[in-house]
Write an enzyme that holds these catalytic residues in place. Structure first.
Site, PDB file in Angstrom:
ATOM      1  N   LYS A 196      11.271  -0.884  -2.137  1.00 28.36           N
ATOM      2  CA  LYS A 196      11.452  -2.097  -2.541  1.00 28.36           C
ATOM      3  C   LYS A 196      10.150  -2.800  -3.112  1.00 28.36           C
ATOM      4  O   LYS A 196       9.196  -3.197  -2.338  1.00 28.36           O
ATOM      5  CB  LYS A 196      12.049  -3.177  -1.502  1.00 28.36           C
ATOM      6  CG  LYS A 196      12.811  -4.327  -1.878  1.00 28.36           C
ATOM      7  CD  LYS A 196      11.995  -5.522  -2.633  1.00 28.36           C
ATOM      8  CE  LYS A 196      11.189  -6.123  -1.923  1.00 28.36           C
ATOM      9  NZ  LYS A 196      10.490  -7.039  -2.629  1.00 28.36           N
ATOM     10  N   GLU A 272       0.146  -1.555   6.452  1.00 31.56           N
ATOM     11  CA  GLU A 272      -1.187  -1.827   6.004  1.00 31.56           C
ATOM     12  C   GLU A 272      -1.076  -3.296   5.663  1.00 31.56           C
ATOM     13  O   GLU A 272      -0.364  -3.924   4.705  1.00 31.56           O
ATOM     14  CB  GLU A 272      -1.589  -1.112   4.616  1.00 31.56           C
ATOM     15  CG  GLU A 272      -1.176   0.173   4.735  1.00 31.56           C
ATOM     16  CD  GLU A 272      -2.439   1.070   5.336  1.00 31.56           C
ATOM     17  OE1 GLU A 272      -2.405   2.140   5.663  1.00 31.56           O
ATOM     18  OE2 GLU A 272      -3.477   0.388   5.804  1.00 31.56           O
ATOM     19  N   CYS A 306      -6.933  -5.978  -0.984  1.00 35.77           N
ATOM     20  CA  CYS A 306      -7.056  -6.248   0.492  1.00 35.77           C
ATOM     21  C   CYS A 306      -8.306  -5.912   1.128  1.00 35.77           C
ATOM     22  O   CYS A 306      -8.656  -6.351   2.000  1.00 35.77           O
ATOM     23  CB  CYS A 306      -5.930  -5.462   1.059  1.00 35.77           C
ATOM     24  SG  CYS A 306      -6.391  -3.717   0.866  1.00 35.77           S
ATOM     25  N   GLU A 408      -7.261 -15.380   4.975  1.00 33.88           N
ATOM     26  CA  GLU A 408      -7.301 -14.750   3.998  1.00 33.88           C
ATOM     27  C   GLU A 408      -6.848 -15.553   2.661  1.00 33.88           C
ATOM     28  O   GLU A 408      -5.970 -16.003   2.680  1.00 33.88           O
ATOM     29  CB  GLU A 408      -6.344 -13.420   3.896  1.00 33.88           C
ATOM     30  CG  GLU A 408      -6.421 -12.762   2.716  1.00 33.88           C
ATOM     31  CD  GLU A 408      -5.360 -11.398   2.936  1.00 33.88           C
ATOM     32  OE1 GLU A 408      -4.122 -11.648   3.187  1.00 33.88           O
ATOM     33  OE2 GLU A 408      -5.886 -10.311   2.732  1.00 33.88           O
TER      34      GLU A 408
HETATM   35  N1  LIG Z   1      -4.091  -3.172   3.905  1.00 35.65           N
HETATM   36  C1  LIG Z   1      -3.704  -2.866   2.936  1.00 35.65           C
HETATM   37  O1  LIG Z   1      -3.896  -1.405   2.394  1.00 35.65           O
HETATM   38  C2  LIG Z   1      -3.288  -3.780   1.916  1.00 35.65           C
HETATM   39  C3  LIG Z   1      -3.267  -3.316   0.579  1.00 35.65           C
HETATM   40  C4  LIG Z   1      -2.830  -4.525  -0.269  1.00 35.65           C
HETATM   41  C5  LIG Z   1      -2.322  -5.677  -0.080  1.00 35.65           C
HETATM   42  N2  LIG Z   1      -2.282  -5.899   1.289  1.00 35.65           N
HETATM   43  C6  LIG Z   1      -2.102  -7.399   1.781  1.00 35.65           C
HETATM   44  O2  LIG Z   1      -0.744  -7.753   0.965  1.00 35.65           O
HETATM   45  C7  LIG Z   1      -0.784  -9.131   0.852  1.00 35.65           C
HETATM   46  C8  LIG Z   1      -0.473  -9.604  -0.881  1.00 35.65           C
HETATM   47  O3  LIG Z   1       0.562  -8.906  -1.111  1.00 35.65           O
HETATM   48  P1  LIG Z   1       1.872  -9.796  -1.030  1.00 35.65           P
HETATM   49  O4  LIG Z   1       1.688 -11.121  -1.217  1.00 35.65           O
HETATM   50  O5  LIG Z   1       2.974  -8.949  -1.763  1.00 35.65           O
HETATM   51  O6  LIG Z   1       2.383  -9.682   0.519  1.00 35.65           O
HETATM   52  P2  LIG Z   1       3.947 -10.204   0.947  1.00 35.65           P
HETATM   53  O7  LIG Z   1       3.755  -9.949   2.593  1.00 35.65           O
HETATM   54  O8  LIG Z   1       4.270 -11.466   0.583  1.00 35.65           O
HETATM   55  O9  LIG Z   1       5.062  -9.310   0.128  1.00 35.65           O
HETATM   56  C9  LIG Z   1       4.756  -7.878   0.391  1.00 35.65           C
HETATM   57  C10 LIG Z   1       6.343  -7.345   0.208  1.00 35.65           C
HETATM   58  O10 LIG Z   1       7.036  -7.477   1.266  1.00 35.65           O
HETATM   59  C11 LIG Z   1       8.254  -8.204   1.048  1.00 35.65           C
HETATM   60  N3  LIG Z   1       9.022  -9.024   1.758  1.00 35.65           N
HETATM   61  C12 LIG Z   1       8.399 -10.225   2.159  1.00 35.65           C
HETATM   62  N4  LIG Z   1       9.213 -10.703   3.151  1.00 35.65           N
HETATM   63  C13 LIG Z   1       9.687  -9.647   3.662  1.00 35.65           C
HETATM   64  C14 LIG Z   1      10.875  -9.695   4.776  1.00 35.65           C
HETATM   65  N5  LIG Z   1      11.144 -10.617   5.743  1.00 35.65           N
HETATM   66  N6  LIG Z   1      11.374  -8.279   4.922  1.00 35.65           N
HETATM   67  C15 LIG Z   1      11.118  -7.499   4.257  1.00 35.65           C
HETATM   68  N7  LIG Z   1      10.396  -7.502   2.915  1.00 35.65           N
HETATM   69  C16 LIG Z   1       9.630  -8.754   2.988  1.00 35.65           C
HETATM   70  C17 LIG Z   1       8.091  -8.898  -0.450  1.00 35.65           C
HETATM   71  O11 LIG Z   1       9.221  -9.125  -1.307  1.00 35.65           O
HETATM   72  C18 LIG Z   1       7.210  -7.706  -1.249  1.00 35.65           C
HETATM   73  O12 LIG Z   1       7.730  -6.848  -1.675  1.00 35.65           O
HETATM   74  C19 LIG Z   1      -2.293  -9.507   0.998  1.00 35.65           C
HETATM   75  O13 LIG Z   1      -2.345 -10.261   2.594  1.00 35.65           O
HETATM   76  C20 LIG Z   1      -3.231  -8.208   1.215  1.00 35.65           C
HETATM   77  O14 LIG Z   1      -4.058  -8.161   2.007  1.00 35.65           O
HETATM   78  C21 LIG Z   1      -2.783  -5.178   2.310  1.00 35.65           C
HETATM   79  O1  LIG Z   2      -5.730  -3.921  -2.165  1.00 38.61           O
HETATM   80  C1  LIG Z   2      -5.755  -3.136  -1.447  1.00 38.61           C
HETATM   81  C2  LIG Z   2      -6.020  -1.752  -1.736  1.00 38.61           C
HETATM   82  C3  LIG Z   2      -5.744  -0.818  -0.984  1.00 38.61           C
HETATM   83  C4  LIG Z   2      -6.099   0.427  -1.351  1.00 38.61           C
HETATM   84  C5  LIG Z   2      -5.627   1.594  -0.762  1.00 38.61           C
HETATM   85  O2  LIG Z   2      -4.446   1.380   0.010  1.00 38.61           O
HETATM   86  C6  LIG Z   2      -6.102   2.943  -0.913  1.00 38.61           C
HETATM   87  O3  LIG Z   2      -7.063   2.950  -1.621  1.00 38.61           O
HETATM   88  O4  LIG Z   2      -5.429   3.836  -0.596  1.00 38.61           O
END
Ligand SMILES: NC(=O)c1ccc[n+]([C@@H]2O[C@H](COP(=O)([O-])OP(=O)(O)OC[C@H]3O[C@@H](n4cnc5c(N)ncnc54)[C@H](O)[C@@H]3O)[C@@H](O)[C@H]2O)c1
Ligand SMILES: O=C/C=C/C=C(\O)C(=O)O
Length: 504
Positions: A196, A272, A306, A408
């Site tokens: 998804k 993540e 992230c 964040e």
């Molecule tokens: N730790 C990591 O490796 C990493 C990497 C990239 C992004 N992030 C984090 O992701 C965030 C930014 O991405 P975002 O705005 O898309 O995150 P988000 O949590 O808003 O959405 C992520 C995904 O989850 C889905 N989603 C939302 N609510 C849901 C639910 N209740 N059930 C199932 N699916 C659901 C969304 O449609 C989307 O596809 C930031 O907080 C960033 O730090 C973390």
């Molecule tokens: O925005 C976050 C980036 C995450 C990167 C990875 O998950 C990776 O390098 O595997």
């Protein structure tokens, strides 16, 4: 729709002026939603319409999960490890062959400059599939020669079996990189997936369906259902009883919601999540190296990384020089069209996300920040005025309890704070519910090792940032994640380890 038509529609992100239809990819075919529901997808750099995206309902999710289950117990499950890894490797080759198409899809969906997509994010799509195809092909399993009371002995050995049908829920900030970071090990380990993608970035996951078919991956192994989270495809997928495990990348609060869904049926999760990452820069640091790297860790992808840095802690003797040098570099960033070679800063993903980032810009003012640079919206030419643009922003002087230095933001901004002792720097860096990443800058390697061990982060870089060895454990501590992926650590999540004891 034929696969070729889908490729053409995804490949020409609006170039021909026609709307692109992003359809689900279920059981090897591009299909509309059963309910014929769709939503808009707009370019972040100018707000123009790319096309419409099919919104998956329960029936679409159910069809995708069933297709994945059939493939698991059909042709995919019947393959040998070598045959499966050959196909996973072929996906890596397919991504490389379609490199320009993936760059185009990611640029259209995220608005980020071509140079960043081509050099930083898209290459990881192929690299992820290559890394896990090679790992799984060559990995062994543990065994023990066991003594027994009768002296005959026994052999204990472990075998790995795929977990089953994996739900892959993806964010918008690095769509191809982050989706394939999960799909590659899942498939290499013999699972099937239902992906998804984020509602903001449907392009590369859709295009990957075509590449999977071209590579010879059997239908039903890789499925894509578009939609939103709550009351939409995301929630329908994570609560579907046919899902055996959930891997999710996104905000921590979303992780909480998904974990609740996973509890029904006791599904395993790999998360993540969010971060509020610090850079700790000691007075003996390589100043130019630190400034150049913090420029990337704070402003790359318009700060939507992230692992990026939003808290910059600088030992007091270096503070003024560091702040001045970072200010100069930030003010040299050029926002612009993703295809303009002079562009060095893209937009945020959406106007909704820009409103969130600007609310922190306002809060910083209210909390008494000194605005070193930025703090607003840049003037853009008319053809780009509809984009989600913000100024790269640097603050100093905020109190340690300001939300700006504790929550964040996920934008092109950072706060620079002086410190006087190592203990103070570590305490400030750890003063957060997150624990994802950190960077440490010093020439004193004993101190580097000591501080790296003291900082509560899943991933810490010393005199560097975002150097990635895909064999290493990757993930967040505290509220930044659950589990580790990368190398053999991915096998722990994407397989079930079973022990067999044979009496000799
Ligand atoms: N730790 C990591 O490796 C990493 C990497 C990239 C992004 N992030 C984090 O992701 C965030 C930014 O991405 P975002 O705005 O898309 O995150 P988000 O949590 O808003 O959405 C992520 C995904 O989850 C889905 N989603 C939302 N609510 C849901 C639910 N209740 N059930 C199932 N699916 C659901 C969304 O449609 C989307 O596809 C930031 O907080 C960033 O730090 C973390
Ligand atoms: O925005 C976050 C980036 C995450 C990167 C990875 O998950 C990776 O390098 O595997």
């Amino acid at each position: 729709m034929t696969l070729d038509q889908a490729a053409e529609l995804v490949r020409s992100p609006g170039g021909s002026g026609q709307e692109i239809a992003f359809r689900h990819f279920i059981d090897g075919r591009f299909v509309e939603s059963v309910g014929q529901v769709s939503f808009e997808n707009r370019r972040p750099h100018d707000g123009t319409l790319i096309g419409r995206v099919a919104e998956g309902g329960r029936a679409d999710v159910d069809a995708a999960v069933m297709a994945a289950r059939q493939a698991l117990h059909g042709p995919w499950g019947a393959l040998s490890t070598d045959e499966r890894c050959d196909l996973v490797r072929a996906v890596a080759d397919g991504i490389t062959r379609r490199f320009d198409d993936f760059v185009a899809a990611e640029m259209a969906d995220t608005g980020q400059p071509r140079s960043m997509m081509a050099h930083a994010f898209v290459p990881r799509g192929a690299a992820n599939f290559k890394a896990f195809a090679d790992l799984v092909r060559n990995i062994g399993a543990e065994s023990f020669q066991t003594s027994t009371p009768d002296g005959g002995g026994a052999i204990n050995y472990a075998i790995r079996k795929p977990k089953g049908v994996i739900a892959v829920i993806c964010p918008w900030n690095a769509p191809l990189l982050l989706m394939t970071w999960k799909v590659a090990p899942a498939l290499a380990c013999g699972n099937t997936v239902v992906v998804k993608p984020s509602e903001e970035t449907p392009g590369s996951a859709t295009l990957l369906g075509e590449v999977m078919a071209e590579a010879g991956i059997p239908k039903g192994v890789y499925n894509v259902v578009h939609g939103f989270g709550p009351d939409s495809a995301g929630a329908f997928l994570t609560s579907h009883p046919g899902i055996d495990a959930i891997t999710f990348t996104g905000e921590t609060r979303t992780g909480t919601a998904i974990m609740k869904a996973a509890a029904e049926g006791m599904r395993d999760v790999s998360f993540e999540l969010g971060g509020k990452n610090s850079a700790i820069i000691f007075a003996d640091a390589d100043l130019d190296g630190a400034v150049d790297t913090i420029m990337r860790s704070a402003f790359l992808n318009c700060g939507q990384v992230c692992l990026g840095t939003e808290k910059v802690l600088v030992e007091r003797p270096l503070f003024d020089r560091f702040a001045a040098a970072l200010k100069a570099k930030a003010e040299a960033l050029r926002p612009g069209h993703p295809d303009d070679a002079a562009t060095s800063l893209g937009p945020l993903i959406s106007h909704e996300h820009r409103a969130k980032v600007l609310s922190y810009y306002e809060r910083a003012r209210a909390d008494g920040a000194t605005i070193v640079t930025g703090g607003g919206i840049p003037g853009m030419p008319a053809e780009l005025a509809g984009g989600a643009w913000v100024q790269p922003t640097i603050w100093t002087g905020l109190p340690d309890d300001s939300p700006v230095v504790n929550e964040e933001i996920f934008g092109p901004c950072c706060h620079i704070r002086p410190f006087d002792t190592e203990a103070e720097a570590v305490a400030v860096a750890n003063n957060t519910p997150y624990g994802l990443a950190a960077t440490i800058w010093t020439r004193d390697l004993a101190r580097a090792h000591r501080v790296a061990a003291a900082v509560e982060a899943g991933v810490t870089w010393v005199n560097s940032w975002f150097l990635r060895d895909l064999r290493t454990p990757f993930g967040g501590t505290k509220q930044s994640g659950i589990g580790r992926e990368g190398g053999v650590h991915s096998l722990e999540f994407y397989t079930e380890l079973r022990n067999i004891c044979v009496k000799l």
